[in-house]
Scaffold this active site. Structure first.
Site, PDB file in Angstrom:
ATOM      1  CB  CYS A 194      -4.215  -3.181   9.361  1.00 46.58           C
ATOM      2  SG  CYS A 194      -4.240  -3.309   7.564  1.00 46.58           S
ATOM      3  CG  ASN A 212      -7.027  -1.268   3.353  1.00 48.93           C
ATOM      4  OD1 ASN A 212      -7.630  -0.624   2.514  1.00 48.93           O
ATOM      5  ND2 ASN A 212      -7.568  -2.301   3.939  1.00 48.93           N
ATOM      6  CB  CYS A 215      -1.012  -7.643   5.463  1.00 52.99           C
ATOM      7  SG  CYS A 215       0.437  -7.443   4.435  1.00 52.99           S
ATOM      8  NE  ARG A 216      -1.582  -5.831  10.394  1.00 56.89           N
ATOM      9  CZ  ARG A 216      -1.081  -4.905  11.208  1.00 56.89           C
ATOM     10  NH1 ARG A 216      -0.955  -5.189  12.497  1.00 56.89           N
ATOM     11  NH2 ARG A 216      -0.712  -3.743  10.750  1.00 56.89           N
ATOM     12  CB  SER A 217      -7.700  -4.127   7.566  1.00 57.08           C
ATOM     13  OG  SER A 217      -7.065  -3.429   6.538  1.00 57.08           O
ATOM     14  CG  ASP A 253       2.428  -5.523   9.778  1.00 57.32           C
ATOM     15  OD1 ASP A 253       2.242  -6.314   8.832  1.00 57.32           O
ATOM     16  OD2 ASP A 253       2.516  -4.303   9.639  1.00 57.32           O
TER      17      ASP A 253
HETATM   18  P1  4NP Z   1      -0.954  -4.305   6.985  1.00 55.79           P
HETATM   19  O1  4NP Z   1       0.571  -4.652   6.711  1.00 55.79           O
HETATM   20  O2  4NP Z   1      -0.981  -3.100   7.897  1.00 55.79           O
HETATM   21  O3  4NP Z   1      -1.471  -5.518   7.668  1.00 55.79           O
HETATM   22  O4  4NP Z   1      -1.607  -4.034   5.658  1.00 55.79           O
HETATM   23  C1  4NP Z   1       1.476  -3.722   6.195  1.00 55.79           C
HETATM   24  C2  4NP Z   1       1.560  -3.564   4.852  1.00 55.79           C
HETATM   25  C3  4NP Z   1       2.489  -2.677   4.313  1.00 55.79           C
HETATM   26  C4  4NP Z   1       3.316  -1.965   5.145  1.00 55.79           C
HETATM   27  C5  4NP Z   1       3.214  -2.118   6.501  1.00 55.79           C
HETATM   28  C6  4NP Z   1       2.285  -2.985   7.027  1.00 55.79           C
HETATM   29  N1  4NP Z   1       4.263  -1.093   4.600  1.00 55.79           N
HETATM   30  O5  4NP Z   1       5.013  -0.484   5.380  1.00 55.79           O
HETATM   31  O6  4NP Z   1       4.342  -0.946   3.381  1.00 55.79           O
END
Ligand code: 4NP
Length: 151
Positions: A8, A11, A13-15, A123
């Protein structure tokens, strides 16, 4: 050993949910190596976000000890299957592939449940708590199908 990588953006939230949280619980550890990474460098070394940890806990899974890492070029060589959450992850991952064989390993994860539709895992980072439960449910369905196809 079949090697699967979930990707993702951050790294956190989703993955991590897809990897440790869900797919690992559906496949035998002695035959599958499952990991996750983010295309961005924002959260290297960070544990998953509190709301991802909480939704995983709710479903009996502990992701609290995972540490974020960034996707690197070598991942395209090392892993057999690379599942990305959205189109932006896809573009960023493909951009680091050395050849067509490495590019062909990269798949939008929801094309496993909805072939050729190019749906994305939303997201949840900037939304409300319900988004995390929603992401959990969608990933759980996709990972069940992936696990059944590989096991
Ligand atoms: P992820 O979510 O891609 O599912 O881990 C996010 C976590 C942090 C950020 C963006 C997306 N960020 O911009 O900090």
């Amino acid at each position: 050993m079949v090697k699967i990588l979930m990707v993702c953006l951050g790294n956190i939230c989703r993955s991590p949910l897809a990897d440790e949280g869900i797919l690992k619980s559906k496949l035998p550890k002695n035959k599958f190596l499952i990991d996750s990474a983010g295309t961005a460098n924002y959260h290297i070394g960070s544990t998953p976000g509190t709301r991802s940890i909480m939704v995983a806990n709710k479903h009996g899974i502990n992701i609290s000890t995972l540490k974020g890492r960034q996707f690197i070029k070598d991942d395209s060589k090392v892993f057999d299957f690379i599942y990305v959450m959205d189109q932006s992850n896809y573009n960023n991952t493909i951009a680091l592939a050395k050849n067509d064989s490495e590019k062909s390993k990269v798949k939008l994860i929801l094309n496993e449940t909805h072939p050729s539709k190019n749906f994305e895992i939303p997201d949840p980072h900037y939304g409300g708590d319900h988004g995390f439960e929603n992401v959990y449910q969608i990933l759980n369905e996709a990972c069940s199908i992936i696990a059944a196809s590989l096991n």
